[in-house]
Design a protein around this motif. Structure first.
Motif, PDB file in Angstrom:
ATOM      1  N   ARG A  73       0.825  -1.210   0.000  1.00  8.22           N
ATOM      2  CA  ARG A  73       0.000   0.000   0.000  1.00  8.22           C
ATOM      3  C   ARG A  73       0.859   1.258   0.000  1.00  8.22           C
ATOM      4  NH1 ARG A  73      -3.993  -0.574   4.812  1.00  8.22           N
ATOM      5  NH2 ARG A  73      -2.035  -1.203   5.713  1.00  8.22           N
ATOM      6  N   PHE A  74       1.938   1.236   0.763  1.00  8.81           N
ATOM      7  CA  PHE A  74       2.826   2.393   0.785  1.00  8.81           C
ATOM      8  C   PHE A  74       3.471   2.603  -0.580  1.00  8.81           C
ATOM      9  CE2 PHE A  74       7.041   4.233   1.191  1.00  8.81           C
ATOM     10  CZ  PHE A  74       6.692   5.482   1.683  1.00  8.81           C
ATOM     11  N   VAL A  75       3.917   1.529  -1.210  1.00  7.66           N
ATOM     12  CA  VAL A  75       4.562   1.649  -2.521  1.00  7.66           C
ATOM     13  C   VAL A  75       3.572   2.195  -3.550  1.00  7.66           C
ATOM     14  CG1 VAL A  75       5.633   0.354  -4.419  1.00  7.66           C
ATOM     15  CG2 VAL A  75       6.326  -0.079  -2.056  1.00  7.66           C
ATOM     16  N   LEU A  76       2.326   1.750  -3.503  1.00  5.63           N
ATOM     17  CA  LEU A  76       1.317   2.288  -4.419  1.00  5.63           C
ATOM     18  C   LEU A  76       1.100   3.780  -4.178  1.00  5.63           C
ATOM     19  CD1 LEU A  76      -1.321  -0.582  -4.427  1.00  5.63           C
ATOM     20  CD2 LEU A  76       0.166   0.098  -6.312  1.00  5.63           C
ATOM     21  N   ALA A  77       1.034   4.174  -2.912  1.00  6.68           N
ATOM     22  CA  ALA A  77       0.852   5.587  -2.592  1.00  6.68           C
ATOM     23  C   ALA A  77       2.067   6.408  -3.008  1.00  6.68           C
ATOM     24  CB  ALA A  77       0.584   5.756  -1.096  1.00  6.68           C
ATOM     25  N   LEU A  78       3.258   5.873  -2.760  1.00  8.36           N
ATOM     26  CA  LEU A  78       4.483   6.567  -3.165  1.00  8.36           C
ATOM     27  C   LEU A  78       4.533   6.714  -4.681  1.00  8.36           C
ATOM     28  CD1 LEU A  78       7.260   7.780  -2.446  1.00  8.36           C
ATOM     29  CD2 LEU A  78       8.186   5.436  -2.590  1.00  8.36           C
ATOM     30  N   THR A  79       4.173   5.673  -5.394  1.00 10.90           N
ATOM     31  CA  THR A  79       4.164   5.716  -6.852  1.00 10.90           C
ATOM     32  C   THR A  79       3.212   6.797  -7.336  1.00 10.90           C
ATOM     33  OG1 THR A  79       4.678   3.357  -6.956  1.00 10.90           O
ATOM     34  CG2 THR A  79       3.763   4.357  -8.947  1.00 10.90           C
ATOM     35  N   ARG A  80       2.042   6.838  -6.762  1.00 10.38           N
ATOM     36  CA  ARG A  80       1.058   7.850  -7.135  1.00 10.38           C
ATOM     37  C   ARG A  80       1.618   9.251  -6.902  1.00 10.38           C
ATOM     38  NH1 ARG A  80      -2.718  10.817  -4.126  1.00 10.38           N
ATOM     39  NH2 ARG A  80      -4.492  11.476  -5.348  1.00 10.38           N
ATOM     40  N   LYS A  81       2.205   9.451  -5.739  1.00 10.58           N
ATOM     41  CA  LYS A  81       2.716  10.775  -5.386  1.00 10.58           C
ATOM     42  C   LYS A  81       3.882  11.192  -6.294  1.00 10.58           C
ATOM     43  CE  LYS A  81       1.983  13.905  -2.196  1.00 10.58           C
ATOM     44  NZ  LYS A  81       0.674  14.481  -1.966  1.00 10.58           N
ATOM     45  N   VAL A  82       4.785  10.261  -6.563  1.00  8.74           N
ATOM     46  CA  VAL A  82       5.940  10.555  -7.425  1.00  8.74           C
ATOM     47  C   VAL A  82       5.481  10.875  -8.849  1.00  8.74           C
ATOM     48  CG1 VAL A  82       7.970   9.514  -8.520  1.00  8.74           C
ATOM     49  CG2 VAL A  82       7.634   9.304  -6.051  1.00  8.74           C
ATOM     50  N   LEU A  83       4.564  10.076  -9.378  1.00 10.35           N
ATOM     51  CA  LEU A  83       4.075  10.334 -10.733  1.00 10.35           C
ATOM     52  C   LEU A  83       3.311  11.647 -10.797  1.00 10.35           C
ATOM     53  CD1 LEU A  83       2.985   6.762 -11.819  1.00 10.35           C
ATOM     54  CD2 LEU A  83       5.009   8.038 -12.556  1.00 10.35           C
ATOM     55  N   GLU A  84       2.626  11.965  -9.732  1.00 10.67           N
ATOM     56  CA  GLU A  84       1.935  13.250  -9.637  1.00 10.67           C
ATOM     57  C   GLU A  84       2.952  14.394  -9.681  1.00 10.67           C
ATOM     58  OE1 GLU A  84       0.202  14.961  -5.735  1.00 10.67           O
ATOM     59  OE2 GLU A  84      -1.335  13.682  -6.614  1.00 10.67           O
ATOM     60  N   ARG A  85       4.002  14.286  -8.883  1.00  6.99           N
ATOM     61  CA  ARG A  85       5.050  15.318  -8.845  1.00  6.99           C
ATOM     62  C   ARG A  85       5.720  15.462 -10.210  1.00  6.99           C
ATOM     63  NH1 ARG A  85       8.958  17.225  -5.043  1.00  6.99           N
ATOM     64  NH2 ARG A  85       7.176  17.503  -3.657  1.00  6.99           N
ATOM     65  N   MET A  86       5.882  14.350 -10.914  1.00  2.16           N
ATOM     66  CA  MET A  86       6.548  14.385 -12.214  1.00  2.16           C
ATOM     67  C   MET A  86       5.615  14.858 -13.330  1.00  2.16           C
ATOM     68  SD  MET A  86       8.836  10.923 -11.904  1.00  2.16           S
ATOM     69  CE  MET A  86      10.015  11.264 -13.204  1.00  2.16           C
ATOM     70  N   GLY A  87       4.359  15.124 -12.985  1.00  2.87           N
ATOM     71  CA  GLY A  87       3.435  15.688 -13.955  1.00  2.87           C
ATOM     72  C   GLY A  87       2.670  14.687 -14.793  1.00  2.87           C
ATOM     73  N   TYR A  88       2.641  13.430 -14.392  1.00  2.00           N
ATOM     74  CA  TYR A  88       1.920  12.435 -15.180  1.00  2.00           C
ATOM     75  C   TYR A  88       0.413  12.502 -14.978  1.00  2.00           C
ATOM     76  CZ  TYR A  88       6.140  10.341 -16.905  1.00  2.00           C
ATOM     77  OH  TYR A  88       7.313  10.136 -17.567  1.00  2.00           O
TER      78      TYR A  88
END
Length: 105
Positions: A73-88
């Motif tokens: 769950r943490f990895v999914l949330a981190l992935t979401r946040k990172v992709l959000e920051r990168m503008g995806y």
């Protein structure tokens, strides 16, 4: 639950993780990475149960984060946040940065 995790993740603490994803994107997708490559979408004839393949860089990064953090769950949330920051995809308006994550990790 992913949204809750996403709200408290401080990406400043994950700069090395983000750098790893940038390196993997440079290696596997030198022309830039698309989250969905229409050439690799499954045909309707094959059925809608097939999964959409992730870009190679993202797939390798998620595997590395799973080995590092041992919390799906943490990895999914981190992935979401990172992709959000990168503008995806755009930032969820319900997300609010907070200090909770610093206390946990």
């Amino acid at each position: 639950m992913i949204n809750i995790f996403s709200q408290v993740i401080d990406l400043d603490l994950h700069a090395p993780d983000m750098e790893l994803l940038r390196k993997l994107i440079d290696i596997h997708h030198p022309q830039g990475m698309d989250l969905i490559d229409e050439r690799n979408l499954p045909n309707d004839e094959k059925g809608s149960q097939e999964r959409v393949p992730l870009p190679k860089a993202l797939e390798e990064w998620v595997k590395a984060m799973s080995r590092k953090y041992h919390d799906r769950r943490f990895v999914l949330a981190l992935t979401r946040k990172v992709l959000e920051r990168m503008g995806y995809f755009p930032r969820d308006p319900d997300d609010a940065p907070g200090p909770v994550y610093r206390g946990i990790h």
